[in-house]
Design a protein around this motif. Structure first.
Motif, PDB file in Angstrom:
ATOM      1  N   GLY A  78      13.099  -9.349 -11.493  1.00 11.36           N
ATOM      2  CA  GLY A  78      13.131  -8.377 -12.559  1.00 11.36           C
ATOM      3  C   GLY A  78      11.802  -7.923 -13.122  1.00 11.36           C
ATOM      4  O   GLY A  78      11.762  -7.057 -13.964  1.00 11.36           O
ATOM      5  N   ALA A  79      10.707  -8.505 -12.662  1.00 19.59           N
ATOM      6  CA  ALA A  79       9.417  -8.152 -13.254  1.00 19.59           C
ATOM      7  C   ALA A  79       8.756  -7.013 -12.503  1.00 19.59           C
ATOM      8  O   ALA A  79       8.941  -6.851 -11.314  1.00 19.59           O
ATOM      9  CB  ALA A  79       8.484  -9.357 -13.250  1.00 19.59           C
ATOM     10  N   VAL A  80       8.022  -6.235 -13.243  1.00 22.92           N
ATOM     11  CA  VAL A  80       7.184  -5.222 -12.616  1.00 22.92           C
ATOM     12  C   VAL A  80       5.979  -5.955 -12.048  1.00 22.92           C
ATOM     13  O   VAL A  80       5.311  -6.688 -12.763  1.00 22.92           O
ATOM     14  CB  VAL A  80       6.736  -4.160 -13.645  1.00 22.92           C
ATOM     15  N   VAL A  81       5.734  -5.759 -10.777  1.00 18.88           N
ATOM     16  CA  VAL A  81       4.645  -6.482 -10.136  1.00 18.88           C
ATOM     17  C   VAL A  81       3.432  -5.584 -10.007  1.00 18.88           C
ATOM     18  O   VAL A  81       3.491  -4.388 -10.248  1.00 18.88           O
ATOM     19  CB  VAL A  81       5.067  -7.031  -8.755  1.00 18.88           C
ATOM     20  N   GLY A  82       2.339  -6.178  -9.578  1.00 17.94           N
ATOM     21  CA  GLY A  82       1.131  -5.398  -9.346  1.00 17.94           C
ATOM     22  C   GLY A  82       0.194  -5.330 -10.519  1.00 17.94           C
ATOM     23  O   GLY A  82      -0.571  -4.396 -10.657  1.00 17.94           O
ATOM     24  N   ARG A  83       0.278  -6.340 -11.392  1.00 14.40           N
ATOM     25  CA  ARG A  83      -0.686  -6.402 -12.500  1.00 14.40           C
ATOM     26  C   ARG A  83      -2.089  -6.441 -11.937  1.00 14.40           C
ATOM     27  O   ARG A  83      -2.317  -6.839 -10.812  1.00 14.40           O
ATOM     28  CB  ARG A  83      -0.488  -7.677 -13.318  1.00 14.40           C
ATOM     29  N   THR A  84      -3.027  -6.111 -12.763  1.00 18.01           N
ATOM     30  CA  THR A  84      -4.416  -6.212 -12.332  1.00 18.01           C
ATOM     31  C   THR A  84      -4.786  -7.675 -12.207  1.00 18.01           C
ATOM     32  O   THR A  84      -4.191  -8.542 -12.829  1.00 18.01           O
ATOM     33  CB  THR A  84      -5.363  -5.538 -13.347  1.00 18.01           C
ATOM     34  N   LEU A  85      -5.785  -7.947 -11.381  1.00 16.04           N
ATOM     35  CA  LEU A  85      -6.215  -9.318 -11.152  1.00 16.04           C
ATOM     36  C   LEU A  85      -7.008  -9.783 -12.341  1.00 16.04           C
ATOM     37  O   LEU A  85      -7.193 -10.850 -12.667  1.00 16.04           O
ATOM     38  CB  LEU A  85      -7.047  -9.413  -9.879  1.00 16.04           C
TER      39      LEU A  85
ATOM     40  N   ASN B  86      -5.033  -7.106  -2.806  1.00 16.59           N
ATOM     41  CA  ASN B  86      -5.005  -5.645  -2.804  1.00 16.59           C
ATOM     42  C   ASN B  86      -4.493  -5.093  -1.472  1.00 16.59           C
ATOM     43  O   ASN B  86      -3.718  -4.138  -1.443  1.00 16.59           O
ATOM     44  CB  ASN B  86      -6.388  -5.079  -3.137  1.00 16.59           C
ATOM     45  N   GLY B  87      -4.926  -5.692  -0.364  1.00 11.74           N
ATOM     46  CA  GLY B  87      -4.468  -5.242   0.940  1.00 11.74           C
ATOM     47  C   GLY B  87      -2.968  -5.420   1.119  1.00 11.74           C
ATOM     48  O   GLY B  87      -2.282  -4.541   1.653  1.00 11.74           O
ATOM     49  N   LEU B  88      -2.450  -6.545   0.671  1.00 11.91           N
ATOM     50  CA  LEU B  88      -1.006  -6.779   0.757  1.00 11.91           C
ATOM     51  C   LEU B  88      -0.230  -5.800  -0.118  1.00 11.91           C
ATOM     52  O   LEU B  88       0.818  -5.284   0.285  1.00 11.91           O
ATOM     53  CB  LEU B  88      -0.689  -8.228   0.366  1.00 11.91           C
ATOM     54  N   ARG B  89      -0.751  -5.521  -1.297  1.00 13.18           N
ATOM     55  CA  ARG B  89      -0.096  -4.550  -2.184  1.00 13.18           C
ATOM     56  C   ARG B  89      -0.082  -3.157  -1.569  1.00 13.18           C
ATOM     57  O   ARG B  89       0.924  -2.453  -1.636  1.00 13.18           O
ATOM     58  CB  ARG B  89      -0.808  -4.506  -3.538  1.00 13.18           C
ATOM     59  N   ILE B  90      -1.201  -2.763  -0.979  1.00 14.52           N
ATOM     60  CA  ILE B  90      -1.272  -1.447  -0.333  1.00 14.52           C
ATOM     61  C   ILE B  90      -0.224  -1.358   0.770  1.00 14.52           C
ATOM     62  O   ILE B  90       0.376  -0.314   0.993  1.00 14.52           O
ATOM     63  CB  ILE B  90      -2.695  -1.184   0.218  1.00 14.52           C
ATOM     64  N   GLY B  91       0.010  -2.490   1.441  1.00 16.45           N
ATOM     65  CA  GLY B  91       1.019  -2.546   2.501  1.00 16.45           C
ATOM     66  C   GLY B  91       2.440  -2.613   1.980  1.00 16.45           C
ATOM     67  O   GLY B  91       3.388  -2.722   2.765  1.00 16.45           O
ATOM     68  N   GLY B  92       2.617  -2.566   0.667  1.00 13.18           N
ATOM     69  CA  GLY B  92       3.955  -2.541   0.085  1.00 13.18           C
ATOM     70  C   GLY B  92       4.536  -3.911  -0.239  1.00 13.18           C
ATOM     71  O   GLY B  92       5.716  -4.021  -0.570  1.00 13.18           O
ATOM     72  N   HIS B  93       3.732  -4.939  -0.160  1.00 10.75           N
ATOM     73  CA  HIS B  93       4.215  -6.295  -0.426  1.00 10.75           C
ATOM     74  C   HIS B  93       3.983  -6.691  -1.879  1.00 10.75           C
ATOM     75  O   HIS B  93       3.106  -6.152  -2.546  1.00 10.75           O
ATOM     76  CB  HIS B  93       3.505  -7.298   0.481  1.00 10.75           C
TER      77      HIS B  93
END
Length: 120
Positions: free
Chosen positions: A113-120, A84-91
């Motif tokens: 090509g995939a949409v990232v950021g699926r739920t854990l 979650n922290g990495l995602r918040i940082g835009g990674h």
């Protein structure tokens, strides 16, 4: 996959150990141009929860943080915090399981090509 009058057949990849899974993911990543890969050799000496793999594409510089889990492996609180922290940082930070390999989702993410950021 099923055949008439028979039980469902599970894909062998769904039974991979995390080590086997990692070997397949690293091979696929290399195939798609990820020339820099990092995996902590001994997680006992690392901060709890840091993702298993860091992948960098040799030409685009695309950076991925990947936590690998078996089909039934659980994501720890520390792992969830890192992702979650990495995602918040835009990674791009994800948890991958063998079913994602079988479905082609991992290849799609590696291709970009995939949409990232699926739920854990």
């Amino acid at each position: 996959m099923t055949y008439s009058n028979s039980k469902p057949i599970k894909h062998p990849a769904l039974l991979w150990s995390e080590s086997d899974f990692q070997t397949h993911v690293l091979h696929l990543a290399k195939t798609y141009g990820y020339t820099l890969t990092y995996h902590t050799a001994d997680s006992r000496r690392s901060n709890p929860g840091f993702p298993d793999l860091v992948l960098v594409h040799g030409k685009t510089g695309k950076l991925l943080f990947i936590e690998l889990k078996t089909q039934v492996g659980r994501v720890s609180v520390h792992q969830e915090s890192w992702i979650n922290g990495l995602r918040i940082g835009g990674h791009v930070a994800e948890v991958w399981r063998p079913i994602d390999y079988v479905s082609g989702r991992i290849a799609k993410v590696l291709r970009g090509g995939a949409v990232v950021g699926r739920t854990l």
